[in-house]
Motif scaffolding. Structure first.
Motif, mmCIF file in Angstrom:
data_model
loop_
_atom_site.group_PDB
_atom_site.id
_atom_site.type_symbol
_atom_site.label_atom_id
_atom_site.label_comp_id
_atom_site.label_asym_id
_atom_site.label_seq_id
_atom_site.Cartn_x
_atom_site.Cartn_y
_atom_site.Cartn_z
ATOM 1 N N LEU A 67 0.813 -1.213 0.000
ATOM 2 C CA LEU A 67 0.000 0.000 0.000
ATOM 3 C C LEU A 67 0.849 1.268 0.000
ATOM 4 N N LYS A 68 2.130 1.158 -0.305
ATOM 5 C CA LYS A 68 3.007 2.318 -0.318
ATOM 6 C C LYS A 68 3.058 2.915 -1.722
ATOM 7 N N LYS A 69 2.656 4.183 -1.801
ATOM 8 C CA LYS A 69 2.707 4.948 -3.052
ATOM 9 C C LYS A 69 1.914 4.256 -4.170
ATOM 10 N N VAL A 70 0.696 3.826 -3.838
ATOM 11 C CA VAL A 70 -0.183 3.241 -4.850
ATOM 12 C C VAL A 70 -1.506 4.002 -4.845
ATOM 13 N N ARG A 71 -2.143 4.043 -5.990
ATOM 14 C CA ARG A 71 -3.445 4.701 -6.093
ATOM 15 C C ARG A 71 -4.549 3.718 -5.712
ATOM 16 N N TYR A 72 -5.699 4.274 -5.344
ATOM 17 C CA TYR A 72 -6.769 3.440 -4.785
ATOM 18 C C TYR A 72 -7.260 2.384 -5.772
ATOM 19 N N HIS A 73 -7.324 2.713 -7.065
ATOM 20 C CA HIS A 73 -7.849 1.748 -8.038
ATOM 21 C C HIS A 73 -6.871 0.597 -8.300
ATOM 22 N N GLU A 74 -5.615 0.727 -7.800
ATOM 23 C CA GLU A 74 -4.654 -0.356 -7.962
ATOM 24 C C GLU A 74 -4.827 -1.428 -6.891
ATOM 25 N N VAL A 75 -5.501 -1.099 -5.800
ATOM 26 C CA VAL A 75 -5.708 -2.072 -4.727
ATOM 27 C C VAL A 75 -7.172 -2.484 -4.598
ATOM 28 N N ILE A 76 -8.084 -1.631 -5.077
ATOM 29 C CA ILE A 76 -9.512 -1.972 -5.051
ATOM 30 C C ILE A 76 -9.912 -2.407 -6.451
ATOM 31 N N HIS A 77 -10.303 -3.665 -6.572
ATOM 32 C CA HIS A 77 -10.632 -4.210 -7.892
ATOM 33 C C HIS A 77 -12.143 -4.392 -8.074
ATOM 34 N N TYR A 78 -12.909 -3.646 -7.310
ATOM 35 C CA TYR A 78 -14.372 -3.695 -7.437
ATOM 36 C C TYR A 78 -14.831 -2.402 -8.087
ATOM 37 N N GLN A 79 -15.472 -2.524 -9.234
ATOM 38 C CA GLN A 79 -15.855 -1.363 -10.020
ATOM 39 C C GLN A 79 -16.836 -0.470 -9.271
ATOM 40 N N GLU A 80 -17.724 -1.089 -8.459
ATOM 41 C CA GLU A 80 -18.720 -0.292 -7.742
ATOM 42 C C GLU A 80 -18.048 0.671 -6.757
ATOM 43 N N VAL A 81 -17.012 0.175 -6.068
ATOM 44 C CA VAL A 81 -16.314 1.013 -5.084
ATOM 45 C C VAL A 81 -15.542 2.127 -5.794
#
Length: 590
Positions: free
Chosen positions: A287-301
């Protein structure tokens, strides 16, 4: 700090040496000039006094040579008397015949300048440097009779000057040594507190807020040490308070049941808690220096976060997300973080797990629907047959008896359903207590077997018991009999004619195990998680025809939870089902 002290002492010594050298040169020159002026004045006065004495005794030729020689020895000077023609009359170091040409040249030069204000002059004679002093000899009527010339070697004068320089050098040298010693002591005294304060400041910069310096004097350095110590104590208190608040906040965030995600204004993940990482199966290093869409793989979120970025408004939405082999309901709440001066800070997203609430809501709906359905069938039958009887069927004895039998059967079914509902409600009620006594589990099974034998006999089912031990445990005998009756009854219902139901008892040092095994229709893997729900039936048609209410296994589950025990099921379609009841020999809650 030692380097600073050395530099300071070196600079101080250099300054002192420069000052002392300048002062020495100045004083030496002053002393030298004073000595020469004093010497010149003394010789001039002596020359004047000697000239007056000569003038009183007559002409230069009348002077007694012995007197001149005696005066020369007393004054330690060379005395030369010259008449007005330039002829040497007396000379304490040589007769006229022995006066050299250099001496004659000097006398001639002095004669030329005898009337100048300066009555002394430095000249070189016979390779040596001499200082000459002269005074005119005059007669009573003020006529020029000649010159009195007194001379001495400059080397003799310079010896006195050298002694002055020597004494001055020794004095200044001793003064320098004394100043260096005192300067070193003063430097150490005033730099040591500064050194201690500097070390403490360095420790404070490193984060060691327990560092302190000494406060042993009442002067400016003590004020510095006191200020440093006050600063250190204040910093320590502030850091302790901050650490305490940080620990509280971290503990709260890490242990809150809801998943938390904090995103900065650029979309980078700033903060997550343990619940979030566990749900999305992430590690902190990911989780270091990553954008939210790179860790959340649910389109709704991701759509929810994007909408908050665009609208800058709070949003709340219920989302169904897959989790491992299950699906969970989440209420996702997102809000923008706006700082002072309307500065955009980022977004906070909270995931509330409402799966259990959804299940409870669904169970409530199912319960209402099932109760309504279960009550509707017997009530409809009773009402229908009663109306038929009232319409004239009661006049036919055979029809009357048949209808009354059906009404009685439906009434019994209705009574059984209500009784099970009341029993389940009583068990689920808060404050429900068991009547715990020590009993043999095998004996309790033997007590309920006669009740079940008749039911098994009607289907030609063989009830077999195998007790490896009696299984003594602390239990509520009445409630445990309910468990065995429900489990064995279900086994009989779902086992075809000619089948077998086997009940076994064994134990270990801590637990007693009861297994009810049949070779009936079995339960599919999809239905296994739901069999302990109220009114859930595997084979709805068969179970309803058998008179079951669909509440038996729910009652079993609650009774075992009250005993702090466990009930498990293993099943294979068309091969059979095994229920395993685990009881603790010692009941820990009494």
């Amino acid at each position: 700090m030692t380097k600073f002290r050395t530099k300071l002492l070196f600079a101080l010594i250099t300054l002192i040496i420069a000052v002392l050298i300048g002062l020495g040169l100045l004083l030496g020159q002053i002393f030298k000039n004073f000595y020469l002026d004093t010497f010149n004045s003394r010789v001039q006065k002596e020359a004047r006094l000697l000239a007056s004495s000569i003038e009183e005794n007559g002409t230069p030729k009348d002077i007694n040579p012995n007197m001149i020689q005696e005066l020369s020895d007393i004054l330690d000077v060379r005395i030369t008397i010259v008449d007005k023609t330039g002829k040497v009359v007396h000379d304490t170091e040589a007769l006229e015949s022995l006066v050299g040409p250099q001496q004659k040249r000097v006398i001639q030069e002095i004669q030329k300048n005898w009337d100048v204000k300066q009555k002394h002059k430095k000249l070189v004679t016979s390779g040596k440097e001499y200082r000459y002093y002269w005074y005119p000899l005059r007669s009573a009527n003020d006529e020029m009779m000649g010159l009195l010339i007194m001379s001495t070697e400059v080397e003799a004068i310079e010896k006195g000057t050298q002694q002055i320089w020597f004494v001055l050098s020794i004095s200044l040298g001793l003064a320098l040594v004394l100043i260096i010693i005192l300067g070193s002591r003063i430097t150490v005294r005033y730099t040591k507190p500064i050194e201690s304060a500097t070390n403490v400041a360095i420790e404070l910069a490193k984060g060691n807020y327990r560092a302190r310096t000494y406060e042993d004097r009442l002067d400016e350095t003590s004020m510095l040490s006191t200020s440093i110590n006050i600063l250190a104590r204040n910093l320590q208190e502030m850091v302790n308070a901050q650490d305490m608040q940080q620990n509280r906040l971290t503990t709260l965030i890490e242990n809150m049941g809801s998943a938390l995600l904090l995103i900065d204004h650029n979309g980078f993940v700033v903060l997550t808690n343990r619940t979030f990482r566990e749900f999305f199966n992430l590690k902190e290093s990911q989780l270091k220096k990553v954008r939210y869409h790179e860790v959340i793989h649910y389109q709704e979120v991701n759509k929810l976060v994007e909408e908050i970025f665009m609208t800058e408004e709070r949003l709340r939405k219920q989302i169904l997300l897959p989790h491992k082999l299950d699906r969970k309901h989440y209420e996702v709440y997102g809000a923008p973080i706006i700082g002072s001066n309307d500065e955009w800070k980022g977004i906070v997203v909270v995931f509330h797990d409402i799966t259990e609430l959804k299940k409870l809501e669904q169970m409530r709906k199912d319960f209402v629907a099932n109760v309504s359905h279960e009550l509707k069938t017997p009530i409809t039958s009773i009402k229908g047959f009663s109306e038929t009887l009232l319409d004239g069927a009661m006049n036919d004895p055979d029809t009357l008896k048949s209808f009354l039998d059906i009404i009685l059967m439906e009434s019994d079914r209705l009574q059984s359903l209500i009784q099970d509902l009341l029993e389940l409600s009583k068990i689920e009620k808060q404050g429900f207590e068991l009547s715990i006594q020590e009993a043999e589990v095998a004996g309790l099974i033997e007590d309920v077997m006669p009740i079940l034998q008749e039911k098994a006999k009607s289907k030609n089912i063989s009830l077999q018991t195998s007790f490896d031990s009696r299984g003594t445990a602390e239990v509520d005998s009445y409630r445990l009999k309910q468990v065995f009756i429900n489990l064995i009854s279900n086994a009989i219902v779902y086992t075809p004619k000619g089948g077998t139901v086997e009940i076994t008892v064994d134990e270990n040092p801590d637990n007693v195990f009861v297994r009810v095994k049949d070779n009936g229709m079995g339960i599919s893997p999809e239905e296994l998680p739901r069999i302990f729900e109220r009114f859930y039936r595997v084979d709805k048609a068969r179970s309803r025809n058998s008179g079951g209410t669909g509440l038996g296994l729910a009652i079993v589950k609650h009774i075992m939870e009250a005993h702090e025990g466990n009930v498990e099921v293993e099943s294979e379609v068309n091969k059979g089902t095994t229920f395993t009841v685990t009881l603790n020999k010692k009941w820990s809650s009494h």
